[in-house]
Motif scaffolding. Structure first.
Motif, mmCIF file in Angstrom:
data_model
loop_
_atom_site.group_PDB
_atom_site.id
_atom_site.type_symbol
_atom_site.label_atom_id
_atom_site.label_comp_id
_atom_site.label_asym_id
_atom_site.label_seq_id
_atom_site.Cartn_x
_atom_site.Cartn_y
_atom_site.Cartn_z
ATOM 1 N N ASN A 1 0.804 -1.221 0.000
ATOM 2 C CA ASN A 1 0.000 0.000 0.000
ATOM 3 C C ASN A 1 0.837 1.272 0.000
ATOM 4 O OD1 ASN A 1 -3.063 -0.227 0.132
ATOM 5 N ND2 ASN A 1 -2.430 -1.873 1.511
ATOM 6 N N SER A 2 2.142 1.118 0.135
ATOM 7 C CA SER A 2 3.025 2.284 0.161
ATOM 8 C C SER A 2 3.325 2.762 -1.251
ATOM 9 C CB SER A 2 4.334 1.932 0.872
ATOM 10 O OG SER A 2 5.095 1.023 0.084
ATOM 11 N N ASP A 3 3.858 3.973 -1.359
ATOM 12 C CA ASP A 3 4.228 4.505 -2.674
ATOM 13 C C ASP A 3 5.241 3.601 -3.362
ATOM 14 O OD1 ASP A 3 2.542 6.652 -2.326
ATOM 15 O OD2 ASP A 3 4.101 8.003 -1.590
ATOM 16 N N GLU A 4 6.201 3.097 -2.588
ATOM 17 C CA GLU A 4 7.211 2.220 -3.174
ATOM 18 C C GLU A 4 6.603 0.893 -3.588
ATOM 19 O OE1 GLU A 4 11.700 0.462 -2.312
ATOM 20 O OE2 GLU A 4 10.532 1.321 -0.670
ATOM 21 N N GLY A 5 5.704 0.359 -2.760
ATOM 22 C CA GLY A 5 5.058 -0.908 -3.087
ATOM 23 C C GLY A 5 4.272 -0.831 -4.375
ATOM 24 N N ILE A 6 3.602 0.292 -4.621
ATOM 25 C CA ILE A 6 2.832 0.466 -5.853
ATOM 26 C C ILE A 6 3.749 0.449 -7.067
ATOM 27 C CG2 ILE A 6 1.376 2.082 -7.136
ATOM 28 C CD1 ILE A 6 0.205 2.941 -4.420
ATOM 29 N N GLN A 7 4.959 0.981 -6.911
ATOM 30 C CA GLN A 7 5.927 0.956 -8.015
ATOM 31 C C GLN A 7 6.250 -0.483 -8.429
ATOM 32 O OE1 GLN A 7 7.101 3.711 -9.712
ATOM 33 N NE2 GLN A 7 5.624 4.830 -8.431
ATOM 34 N N TYR A 8 6.288 -1.385 -7.451
ATOM 35 C CA TYR A 8 6.526 -2.797 -7.758
ATOM 36 C C TYR A 8 5.278 -3.452 -8.348
ATOM 37 C CZ TYR A 8 11.013 -2.699 -5.321
ATOM 38 O OH TYR A 8 12.308 -2.435 -4.951
ATOM 39 N N LEU A 9 4.097 -3.076 -7.824
ATOM 40 C CA LEU A 9 2.861 -3.674 -8.316
ATOM 41 C C LEU A 9 2.617 -3.374 -9.783
ATOM 42 C CD1 LEU A 9 0.204 -3.211 -5.460
ATOM 43 C CD2 LEU A 9 1.158 -5.348 -6.314
ATOM 44 N N VAL A 10 3.005 -2.181 -10.244
ATOM 45 C CA VAL A 10 2.760 -1.823 -11.648
ATOM 46 C C VAL A 10 3.921 -2.199 -12.553
ATOM 47 C CG1 VAL A 10 1.214 0.063 -11.024
ATOM 48 C CG2 VAL A 10 3.642 0.545 -11.421
ATOM 49 N N GLY A 11 4.998 -2.711 -11.969
ATOM 50 C CA GLY A 11 6.132 -3.140 -12.779
ATOM 51 C C GLY A 11 7.141 -2.056 -13.084
ATOM 52 N N ASN A 12 6.994 -0.854 -12.462
ATOM 53 C CA ASN A 12 8.009 0.192 -12.644
ATOM 54 C C ASN A 12 9.335 -0.244 -12.048
ATOM 55 O OD1 ASN A 12 6.311 1.899 -13.997
ATOM 56 N ND2 ASN A 12 5.855 3.197 -12.234
ATOM 57 N N LYS A 13 9.237 -0.969 -10.927
ATOM 58 C CA LYS A 13 10.399 -1.598 -10.314
ATOM 59 C C LYS A 13 10.131 -3.093 -10.277
ATOM 60 C CE LYS A 13 11.646 2.263 -7.251
ATOM 61 N NZ LYS A 13 11.904 2.671 -5.835
ATOM 62 N N LEU A 14 11.166 -3.884 -10.456
ATOM 63 C CA LEU A 14 10.997 -5.332 -10.494
ATOM 64 C C LEU A 14 11.464 -5.960 -9.194
ATOM 65 C CD1 LEU A 14 12.144 -6.181 -14.127
ATOM 66 C CD2 LEU A 14 9.822 -5.853 -13.261
ATOM 67 N N LEU A 15 10.639 -6.849 -8.675
ATOM 68 C CA LEU A 15 10.981 -7.570 -7.456
ATOM 69 C C LEU A 15 12.140 -8.514 -7.711
ATOM 70 C CD1 LEU A 15 7.339 -8.456 -6.405
ATOM 71 C CD2 LEU A 15 8.827 -6.840 -5.222
#
Length: 487
Positions: free
Chosen positions: A54-68
């Motif tokens: 739910n964090s701003d950083e977590g959303i970046q991973y959810l949309v694929g802007n950053k890769l886990l």
């Protein structure tokens, strides 16, 4: 394995397959992602970190802007019969970020729908609009509440971009969770565009991922065929029992795991009619409500054809083996369906007269255009003055037969009522309610209507708090209700 916060890790065992089965892809960058729906209950069940996602950083991973860590984003290749016509397909707007192990040790895919162009986009933009993604979120959660195997939605995220269809629409991503995205069409792809070794590797991977390796003897690929036949017979019977119409039962939309997938032109039947069609593209009614069981075996026949080289080296013998397995579909489907209908009518045991009793009721419902869900709800409640069908001579005669049948079993009225309550929902994702909820969100940025509805859909068999708002029979529309693919 999923760990806390920034240590979320994925893997992608699907990439162990030959590379003809996928294309490595990177999701297009989303500049202004906004989380508009998040499935807290699903995240908790899976053991995911809610605070992080739910964090701003977590959303970046959810949309694929950053890769886990461990993520290998891919688009999967598959083929399929679309309305009976075979074609090469693939994930044209979906990207599989990877797989993770849930809290209870199950492996799941996490996929982005609307993530941009891929190798398989066929000229499309690879994007998705907010309305159709919210629709999939609502109906997939409704199916889960109804205890029907389904892919689920973890989140809907507005992209802040516009997508162009017949008009300019707000863009969005859906984060989808599935046991896997292996389809009948995946096997058709292997059979038509790969060699026997590719097909064997796919079948072995599927067996290892979805079926217990030690629970069969003899030909493991025949076991795979039989298990998929059973899964599909059971799934489609569950659709029929709640009046769900998938709308686009192409072979690429039928999963090997037995989960419902692709909630584009689907809808729930109001007035009972086996010819009900909602999909705007199903002009000839191929996927009408009454055709779904037959299309099930048609699709499974395509699956069996794909497996022929693995069933036996002699093609004639392989065909006989496949035909024998497929011949069991009708028996399995009828058993699941009529057992389900017995439960809807409070019948605990099986009697020879039951099928006629069930079919007679459906005939009367069709004659009087009775609302499917409300008919069974009112039978459960004993509200026989609620609908015109109950005042007819046809129904009164049927009712006497039903009561006589109930009297033949050694069960109390309370036991009968409890069985009916656990099989007849008080609320379903009614078409007009779904549409109103989506309009409030898309047109007015009001998500309260969706969220209130989602709460009701969590417990559709709860008779202690029946919602008059959601159980209300819709007015007959001036023109037939139509649904669209949303692509």
């Amino acid at each position: 394995m999923i760990q806390d916060n920034k240590n979320l890790k994925l893997e992608n065992t699907y990439c162990e397959l030959p590379n003809i089965f996928y294309s490595k892809e990177i999701p297009e960058k989303i500049l202004n992602p906004k989380l508009v729906e998040f499935n807290k209950e699903l995240a908790e069940d899976l053991g995911l970190d809610l605070k992080f996602l739910n964090s701003d950083e977590g959303i970046q991973y959810l949309v694929g802007n950053k890769l886990l860590e461990g993520s290998t984003p891919i688009a999967q290749a598959y083929a399929g019969h679309q309305f009976g016509h075979f074609t090469m397909l693939g994930d044209g707007r979906a990207i599989l970020l990877g797989e993770f192990i849930s809290r209870n040790g199950q492996r799941f895919d996490i996929q982005l729908k609307g993530a941009g162009k891929t190798k398989y986009s066929r000229g499309g933009d690879g994007k998705a609009a907010l309305g159709p993604m919210l629709r999939e979120y609502i109906i997939s959660e409704g199916m889960y509440g109804l205890k029907i195997p389904t892919t689920r939605s973890l989140a809907v995220i507005s992209t802040g971009e516009n997508v162009i269809r017949e008009e300019i629409l707000e863009g969005a991503l859906l984060v989808r969770i599935a046991k896997s995205h292996i389809r009948v069409g995946t096997f058709q792809f292997a059979r038509n565009f790969g060699d026997v070794e590719d097909l064997k590797k796919l079948a072995d991977y599927t067996l290892n991922r979805h079926f217990k390796k030690d629970s069969y003897e003899g030909n493991s690929y025949l076991y795979l065929l039989k298990e998929v036949i059973n899964n599909q017979a059971k799934l489609i019977s569950k659709w029929q029992l709640v009046g769900f119409i998938h709308g686009v039962m192409n072979t690429d939309n039928m999963t090997i795991s037995g989960e419902t997938i692709d909630y584009g032109p689907c809808a729930f039947m109001d007035s009972y009619d086996i010819n009900t069609v909602f999909s705007s593209i199903d002009i000839n009614g191929r996927y009408a409500y009454g055709n779904q069981p037959k299309i099930g075996v048609w699709n499974l026949t395509r699956f069996a054809e794909s497996l022929l080289p693995l069933l036996d080296d002699d093609i004639d013998n392989a065909i006989k083996i496949a035909e024998e397995a497929l011949s069991n579909y009708g028996k399995l489907y009828n058993e699941y369906y009529f057992n389900g209908m017995r439960a809807k009518l409070g019948l605990f045991n099986k009697e020879e007269e039951d099928e006629n009793l069930i079919l007679s009721l459906l005939t009367i419902m069709n004659k009087f255009k009775a609302d499917y869900t409300s008919t069974f709800l009112n039978l459960t409640l004993g509200n026989l003055e609620e609908m015109s069908i109950f005042k007819s001579d046809d129904f009164k005669k049927w009712y006497e037969s039903w009561q006589a049948r109930l009297a033949k079993q050694n069960k109390s009225r309370d036991e009968i009522k409890k069985l009916m309550q656990s099989n007849n929902p008080t609320v379903i994702p009614r078409n007009y309610i779904v549409e109103n909820a989506i309009k409030a969100a898309v047109n007015n940025n009001d998500y309260s209507v969706i969220n209130k509805f989602l709460e009701a859909l969590k417990n559709p068999y709860d008779y202690s708090n029946i919602s008059e708002e959601y159980s209300k029979i819709p007015e007959v529309p001036s023109c037939p209700y139509k649904t669209y693919c949303g692509t």
